[in-house]
Write a protein that holds these residues in place. Structure first.
Motif, PDB file in Angstrom:
ATOM      1  N   GLU A   3     -14.947  -9.935 -16.337  1.00  0.00           N
ATOM      2  CA  GLU A   3     -15.209  -9.789 -14.822  1.00  0.00           C
ATOM      3  C   GLU A   3     -13.819  -9.887 -13.908  1.00  0.00           C
ATOM      4  OE1 GLU A   3     -18.111 -12.199 -11.331  1.00  0.00           O
ATOM      5  OE2 GLU A   3     -17.874 -13.201 -12.841  1.00  0.00           O
ATOM      6  N   PHE A   4     -12.512 -10.523 -14.148  1.00  0.00           N
ATOM      7  CA  PHE A   4     -11.372 -10.471 -13.486  1.00  0.00           C
ATOM      8  C   PHE A   4     -10.362 -10.356 -13.627  1.00  0.00           C
ATOM      9  CE2 PHE A   4     -13.853 -13.153 -10.200  1.00  0.00           C
ATOM     10  CZ  PHE A   4     -14.926 -12.211  -9.428  1.00  0.00           C
ATOM     11  N   TYR A   5      -9.212 -10.167 -13.124  1.00  0.00           N
ATOM     12  CA  TYR A   5      -7.734  -9.709 -13.669  1.00  0.00           C
ATOM     13  C   TYR A   5      -6.883 -10.230 -12.854  1.00  0.00           C
ATOM     14  CZ  TYR A   5     -10.191  -6.546 -16.400  1.00  0.00           C
ATOM     15  OH  TYR A   5     -11.782  -5.973 -17.112  1.00  0.00           O
ATOM     16  N   ARG A   6      -6.028 -10.973 -13.292  1.00  0.00           N
ATOM     17  CA  ARG A   6      -4.447 -11.324 -11.842  1.00  0.00           C
ATOM     18  C   ARG A   6      -3.927 -10.769 -11.674  1.00  0.00           C
ATOM     19  NH1 ARG A   6      -4.220 -17.034 -13.641  1.00  0.00           N
ATOM     20  NH2 ARG A   6      -2.476 -16.854 -12.541  1.00  0.00           N
ATOM     21  N   ILE A   7      -2.675 -10.987 -11.443  1.00  0.00           N
ATOM     22  CA  ILE A   7      -2.635  -9.857 -10.050  1.00  0.00           C
ATOM     23  C   ILE A   7      -1.338  -8.697 -11.222  1.00  0.00           C
ATOM     24  CG2 ILE A   7      -0.341 -11.157  -9.291  1.00  0.00           C
ATOM     25  CD1 ILE A   7      -0.491  -9.661  -6.640  1.00  0.00           C
ATOM     26  N   LEU A  30      -6.948  -3.025  -0.776  1.00  0.00           N
ATOM     27  CA  LEU A  30      -7.682  -4.250  -2.301  1.00  0.00           C
ATOM     28  C   LEU A  30      -8.237  -5.290  -1.059  1.00  0.00           C
ATOM     29  CD1 LEU A  30      -4.801  -3.558  -4.573  1.00  0.00           C
ATOM     30  CD2 LEU A  30      -6.869  -2.627  -4.028  1.00  0.00           C
ATOM     31  N   HIS A  31      -9.654  -5.859  -1.971  1.00  0.00           N
ATOM     32  CA  HIS A  31     -10.266  -7.414  -1.255  1.00  0.00           C
ATOM     33  C   HIS A  31     -10.409  -8.802  -2.278  1.00  0.00           C
ATOM     34  CE1 HIS A  31     -10.488  -4.770   2.167  1.00  0.00           C
ATOM     35  NE2 HIS A  31     -11.148  -4.089   1.563  1.00  0.00           N
ATOM     36  N   PRO A  32      -9.104  -8.755  -3.439  1.00  0.00           N
ATOM     37  CA  PRO A  32      -9.683  -9.799  -4.528  1.00  0.00           C
ATOM     38  C   PRO A  32      -9.738 -10.684  -3.513  1.00  0.00           C
ATOM     39  CG  PRO A  32      -7.150 -10.084  -3.292  1.00  0.00           C
ATOM     40  CD  PRO A  32      -7.767  -8.753  -2.972  1.00  0.00           C
ATOM     41  N   ALA A  33     -10.220 -11.302  -4.560  1.00  0.00           N
ATOM     42  CA  ALA A  33     -11.496 -12.536  -4.387  1.00  0.00           C
ATOM     43  C   ALA A  33     -10.037 -14.067  -4.509  1.00  0.00           C
ATOM     44  CB  ALA A  33     -12.466 -12.990  -5.261  1.00  0.00           C
ATOM     45  N   ARG A  34     -10.389 -14.976  -4.797  1.00  0.00           N
ATOM     46  CA  ARG A  34      -9.221 -16.331  -4.898  1.00  0.00           C
ATOM     47  C   ARG A  34     -10.167 -16.699  -6.042  1.00  0.00           C
ATOM     48  NH1 ARG A  34      -5.050 -15.414  -1.980  1.00  0.00           N
ATOM     49  NH2 ARG A  34      -4.703 -14.064  -0.602  1.00  0.00           N
ATOM     50  N   GLY A  35      -9.166 -16.997  -6.798  1.00  0.00           N
ATOM     51  CA  GLY A  35      -9.561 -18.075  -7.951  1.00  0.00           C
ATOM     52  C   GLY A  35      -8.363 -19.092  -7.528  1.00  0.00           C
ATOM     53  N   GLU A  36      -8.718 -20.209  -8.545  1.00  0.00           N
ATOM     54  CA  GLU A  36      -8.193 -21.933  -8.807  1.00  0.00           C
ATOM     55  C   GLU A  36      -6.610 -21.885  -8.428  1.00  0.00           C
ATOM     56  OE1 GLU A  36      -8.519 -23.563 -12.521  1.00  0.00           O
ATOM     57  OE2 GLU A  36     -10.754 -22.952 -12.915  1.00  0.00           O
ATOM     58  N   TYR A  39      -4.950 -18.489  -6.098  1.00  0.00           N
ATOM     59  CA  TYR A  39      -4.614 -17.153  -7.279  1.00  0.00           C
ATOM     60  C   TYR A  39      -5.653 -15.986  -7.081  1.00  0.00           C
ATOM     61  CZ  TYR A  39      -1.543 -20.154  -9.921  1.00  0.00           C
ATOM     62  OH  TYR A  39      -0.447 -20.908 -10.303  1.00  0.00           O
ATOM     63  N   ARG A  40      -4.699 -14.928  -6.480  1.00  0.00           N
ATOM     64  CA  ARG A  40      -6.410 -13.338  -6.679  1.00  0.00           C
ATOM     65  C   ARG A  40      -6.447 -13.201  -8.271  1.00  0.00           C
ATOM     66  NH1 ARG A  40      -1.529 -13.386  -3.469  1.00  0.00           N
ATOM     67  NH2 ARG A  40      -1.604 -12.272  -1.366  1.00  0.00           N
ATOM     68  N   MET A  41      -8.192 -13.209  -7.901  1.00  0.00           N
ATOM     69  CA  MET A  41      -8.486 -12.567  -8.696  1.00  0.00           C
ATOM     70  C   MET A  41      -8.897 -11.079  -8.437  1.00  0.00           C
ATOM     71  SD  MET A  41      -7.844 -14.744 -11.069  1.00  0.00           S
ATOM     72  CE  MET A  41      -8.877 -14.734 -12.448  1.00  0.00           C
ATOM     73  N   TYR A  42      -8.103  -9.833  -9.238  1.00  0.00           N
ATOM     74  CA  TYR A  42      -9.017  -8.581  -9.080  1.00  0.00           C
ATOM     75  C   TYR A  42     -10.207  -8.436  -9.923  1.00  0.00           C
ATOM     76  CZ  TYR A  42      -4.737  -8.044  -6.645  1.00  0.00           C
ATOM     77  OH  TYR A  42      -3.862  -8.751  -5.935  1.00  0.00           O
ATOM     78  N   GLY A  43     -11.580  -7.334  -8.928  1.00  0.00           N
ATOM     79  CA  GLY A  43     -12.084  -7.205  -9.575  1.00  0.00           C
ATOM     80  C   GLY A  43     -12.412  -5.396  -9.831  1.00  0.00           C
ATOM     81  N   ILE A  44     -13.595  -5.119 -11.144  1.00  0.00           N
ATOM     82  CA  ILE A  44     -13.667  -3.571 -11.228  1.00  0.00           C
ATOM     83  C   ILE A  44     -13.316  -2.382 -10.198  1.00  0.00           C
ATOM     84  CG2 ILE A  44     -15.857  -3.829 -10.774  1.00  0.00           C
ATOM     85  CD1 ILE A  44     -13.739  -1.932 -13.723  1.00  0.00           C
ATOM     86  N   GLN A  45     -14.151  -3.226  -9.037  1.00  0.00           N
ATOM     87  CA  GLN A  45     -13.552  -2.744  -7.496  1.00  0.00           C
ATOM     88  C   GLN A  45     -12.342  -2.427  -7.303  1.00  0.00           C
ATOM     89  OE1 GLN A  45     -16.494  -1.038  -6.303  1.00  0.00           O
ATOM     90  NE2 GLN A  45     -14.536   0.091  -5.469  1.00  0.00           N
ATOM     91  N   ASP A  46     -11.716  -3.162  -7.335  1.00  0.00           N
ATOM     92  CA  ASP A  46     -10.427  -2.987  -7.193  1.00  0.00           C
ATOM     93  C   ASP A  46      -9.937  -2.080  -7.750  1.00  0.00           C
ATOM     94  OD1 ASP A  46     -10.393  -4.838  -4.725  1.00  0.00           O
ATOM     95  OD2 ASP A  46     -10.883  -6.662  -6.702  1.00  0.00           O
ATOM     96  N   VAL A  47     -10.291  -1.914  -9.047  1.00  0.00           N
ATOM     97  CA  VAL A  47      -9.219  -0.703 -10.790  1.00  0.00           C
ATOM     98  C   VAL A  47      -9.564   0.081  -9.449  1.00  0.00           C
ATOM     99  CG1 VAL A  47      -9.397  -0.414 -12.569  1.00  0.00           C
ATOM    100  CG2 VAL A  47      -9.424  -2.769 -11.972  1.00  0.00           C
ATOM    101  N   ILE A  48     -11.226   0.372  -9.393  1.00  0.00           N
ATOM    102  CA  ILE A  48     -11.577   1.968  -9.199  1.00  0.00           C
ATOM    103  C   ILE A  48     -10.994   1.624  -7.573  1.00  0.00           C
ATOM    104  CG2 ILE A  48     -13.486   2.946  -8.173  1.00  0.00           C
ATOM    105  CD1 ILE A  48     -15.392   1.256  -9.793  1.00  0.00           C
TER     106      ILE A  48
END
Length: 261
Positions: A3-7, A30-36, A39-48
């Protein structure tokens, strides 16, 4: 599927450094979410989004224009963007065609002057030649390249040192130890600072380093006198093949001209 990818995963996938992704985030692309641990977490919309950003950046679009498009994206906006993309591509094709023509002219210049007969004095009539120049009270030989670069920077829209324009310097005919100005000859219709006057000139080509200037100028003057003429202005050096074209000083070709009457 993740679901998410690291930087580092996303930067590796796109061949971008992590700082570039952080910059895009800072600019609102870009609007990455924040994980533990935040850390920035990038979703499929960020890939697009990165697919779009990379495509538009390759066309030379600014980050601000890309952000505006992303915020308003729709079929209508994409159609408008494609029209802009076509305009940018046409401009790039025109620039590439200009670069190709310059490369061909530079090739022709090198082939012509590499084969020129050196140390033969001849007389010719020169039409008026437009030029841009930089004038100083005293210019030493070691300053010429710096001042030519300064002059290029001043007229960077249409002058290139590594291009097809002829560049040169006006020599102090009294001492031959310094120069009064450097110049680029320009195409008709382009802005200029003045002209090299029309008239009859004596010239010779010489090969090798510029330390031989004095000897070749004396040869030129002797032939001018032998023809019953005399100098009518300051001598000019035109750098036909120089350090921008070869590392071998023996391959330099300089055209030495002096107006005569």
């Amino acid at each position: 599927m993740k679901e998410f990818y690291r930087i580092h995963e996303l930067s590796g996938l796109f061949g971008l450094c992590p700082d570039t992704l952080r910059y895009y985030e800072e600019k609102g692309l870009l609007h990455p979410a924040r994980g533990e641990n935040r850390y920035r977490m990038y979703g499929i919309q960020d890939v697009i989004t990165l697919n779009i950003v990379r495509s538009l950046r390759e066309l030379g679009m600014t980050v601000e224009d890309i952000r505006t498009y992303l915020e308003r994206r729709s079929v209508e906006e994409t159609l408008a963007l494609l029209e802009e993309e076509e305009r940018l591509l046409r401009r790039r094709m025109e620039e590439l065609e200009r670069t190709r023509r310059q490369a061909r002219r530079r090739q022709a210049r090198l082939e012509r002057y590499a084969a020129v007969e050196a140390e033969r004095v001849e007389f010719l009539y020169e039409e008026e030649r437009s030029c841009v120049f930089l004038q100083e009270d005293i210019i030493l030989e070691g300053e010429i390249d710096f001042l030519l670069k300064k002059l290029e920077h001043r007229h960077q829209d249409y002058i290139k040192i590594i291009g097809d324009q002829c560049m040169g310097a006006a020599v102090d005919g009294e001492s031959l130890n310094h120069f009064s100005r450097v110049f680029f000859l320009t195409e008709p219709g382009l802005p200029s600072d003045g002209v090299l006057p029309a008239g009859e000139y004596a010239r010779l080509f010489y090969r090798g380093g510029y330390g031989a200037l004095q000897r070749h100028y004396q040869t030129l003057l002797a032939q001018v006198a032998a023809a019953g003429r005399r100098p009518a202005g300051e001598p000019l050096e035109l750098y036909r093949i120089d350090a921008h074209d070869t590392n071998r000083e023996a391959e330099y070709v300089t055209e030495l001209q002096v107006p005569v009457r």
